[in-house]
Design an enzyme around this catalytic site. Structure first.
Site, PDB file in Angstrom:
ATOM      1  N   GLU A  53       1.635  52.409  58.788  1.00  0.00           N
ATOM      2  CA  GLU A  53       0.350  52.851  58.264  1.00  0.00           C
ATOM      3  C   GLU A  53       0.109  52.268  56.877  1.00  0.00           C
ATOM      4  OE1 GLU A  53      -0.256  57.149  60.486  1.00  0.00           O
ATOM      5  OE2 GLU A  53       0.866  57.121  58.600  1.00  0.00           O
TER       6      GLU A  53
ATOM      7  N   CYS B 171      -2.794  50.880  49.618  1.00  0.00           N
ATOM      8  CA  CYS B 171      -1.426  51.403  49.621  1.00  0.00           C
ATOM      9  C   CYS B 171      -0.732  50.818  50.851  1.00  0.00           C
ATOM     10  CB  CYS B 171      -1.444  52.932  49.666  1.00  0.00           C
ATOM     11  SG  CYS B 171       0.196  53.686  49.751  1.00  0.00           S
TER      12      CYS B 171
ATOM     13  N   CYS C  91      11.998  54.731  56.673  1.00  0.00           N
ATOM     14  CA  CYS C  91      12.641  54.605  55.362  1.00  0.00           C
ATOM     15  C   CYS C  91      14.070  55.127  55.467  1.00  0.00           C
ATOM     16  CB  CYS C  91      11.872  55.406  54.306  1.00  0.00           C
ATOM     17  SG  CYS C  91      12.569  55.250  52.634  1.00  0.00           S
TER      18      CYS C  91
ATOM     19  N   CYS D 268      14.324  61.129  51.676  1.00  0.00           N
ATOM     20  CA  CYS D 268      13.799  62.114  50.733  1.00  0.00           C
ATOM     21  C   CYS D 268      13.259  63.296  51.541  1.00  0.00           C
ATOM     22  CB  CYS D 268      12.701  61.491  49.871  1.00  0.00           C
ATOM     23  SG  CYS D 268      13.298  60.155  48.805  1.00  0.00           S
TER      24      CYS D 268
ATOM     25  N   CYS E 150       9.407  64.077  52.096  1.00  0.00           N
ATOM     26  CA  CYS E 150       8.534  62.969  52.485  1.00  0.00           C
ATOM     27  C   CYS E 150       8.524  62.814  54.000  1.00  0.00           C
ATOM     28  CB  CYS E 150       9.022  61.680  51.827  1.00  0.00           C
ATOM     29  SG  CYS E 150       8.078  60.216  52.297  1.00  0.00           S
TER      30      CYS E 150
ATOM     31  N   CYS F 174      -0.079  60.836  49.438  1.00  0.00           N
ATOM     32  CA  CYS F 174       1.294  60.528  49.058  1.00  0.00           C
ATOM     33  C   CYS F 174       2.281  61.439  49.786  1.00  0.00           C
ATOM     34  CB  CYS F 174       1.444  60.701  47.548  1.00  0.00           C
ATOM     35  SG  CYS F 174       3.101  60.381  46.929  1.00  0.00           S
TER      36      CYS F 174
END
Length: 348
Positions: A95, A108, A115, A119, A122, A339
């Site tokens: 995305e 962005c 990832c 985290c 997230c 975010c």
């Protein structure tokens, strides 16, 4: 094999010059090819109609042009964000987001599928590490987002590498993509219009310092004690808060401008008055910017956005400590484009 072909969208001008020379063509062909790629958005070398058919055939034998498949586009009800879902040739999906803020149009972009850093707050971290993106795939996100903006008589003015993935763990591809974004023959972004965001991968930060790239750096701090940061961000087990503060000082000494510390405010975890006081103390002697981000909620109910009154109190404490800061009013929350919200279930 497609993987053995040169990706024209990932080639720097010098590399294109070399390829053009190997094909016994004049140097101006490089400018023509770049114009077709960036200004005209060509998807196939056979469409480059102002170069000879013979050269087009030679290019078709040796090169390819990365063009991600746009699967879906979602526009926020507020008009402040547009989310793009792209599919890679592998079938994996990523995305990207266009963020509208006054006259600024920020793309962005993602650097990885998923990832590896896990985290906890997230959404992308829940995907795990799936794949690194190629430089051409990063650039193509920007080109397609910019084409959408152009159709609205706008253009992308800024880029943030804050989408899916840890950019500094896909270092070579990201650096190549950033250089391509700055080409005057292409998008032509100024270096300070580009920001790379990291969870705190210090070896990558030091490599970035040494690059001839005048780009901004944002470090996701998100906690004021190592104990809390380790719970939220496992990378802190290796790179502690003191290490991040030290490398921020190094960055300023090397580049002449400071980093941005991003700090996500999560109810009951990082939003106490004591956190505000520690944040002020930690950053007091470091040339930097503080960017506060009230948590954008996902399906993980362990994390909540602080109440408005709690946020106001946190801001007041920081001001009382003499700290200047900005608050990121995250756009696109209604389409999971803000975010920490980017996530896509991959095909089995």
């Amino acid at each position: 094999m497609v993987s053995q072909l040169y990706d024209l969208k990932a080639m720097l001008p010098g590399e294109l010059d070399q390829l053009v020379g190997e094909l016994d063509e004049p140097a101006y062909r490089t400018r023509q090819i770049l114009d077709w790629l960036y200004a005209k958005g060509v998807r196939d070398v056979r469409e480059m109609t102002n170069i000879s058919k013979t050269l087009r055939e030679k290019l078709a034998e040796r090169t390819r042009i990365t063009c991600l498949n746009l699967v879906k586009r979602q526009e926020s009800a507020t008009g402040e964000a547009v989310k793009f879902l792209f599919e890679l040739p592998s079938g994996q999906r990523i995305e990207a987001v266009l963020i509208v803020d006054g006259t600024r149009r920020t793309a962005c972009l993602s650097s990885q599928v998923g990832c590896p850093l896990d985290c906890k707050f997230c959404a992308t971290g829940r995907m795990g590490m799936i794949a690194n993106l190629e430089a051409g795939q990063i650039v193509d996100q920007l080109l397609q987002v910019n084409q959408f903006a152009r159709e609205r008589d706008e253009r992308v003015t800024n880029v943030v590498m804050m989408g899916m993935g840890e950019p500094l763990l896909n270092y070579s591809a990201v650096m190549r993509a950033l250089k391509l974004m700055r080409l005057k023959e292409g998008i032509g972004l100024g270096g300070r219009k580009v920001t790379v965001s990291t969870a705190g991968y210090i070896p990558g930060i030091r490599r970035l310092m040494a690059e001839d790239l005048n780009v901004g750096l944002a470090i996701s701090l998100n906690a004021t004690t190592d104990e809390m940061r380790e719970q939220l961000m496992p990378i802190n087990r290796k790179y502690k808060i003191a290490d991040l503060l030290a490398v921020a000082r190094e960055f300023f000494a090397c580049r002449g401008y400071g980093v941005t510390f991003e700090y996500v405010l999560m109810a009951g975890l990082t939003d106490a008055d004591a956190d505000a006081q520690r944040l002020a103390e930690l950053t007091r002697d470091i040339p930097c910017k503080i960017n506060l981000i009230p948590y954008n909620e996902t399906t993980d109910l362990r994390f909540r956005r602080p109440a408005r009154q709690r946020l106001a109190q946190f801001y007041q404490v920081l001001r009382g400590c003499g700290v200047e800061f900005t608050v990121r009013h995250s756009r696109g929350r209604d389409i999971d484009a803000a975010c920490g919200q980017l996530y896509h279930q991959q095909k089995k």
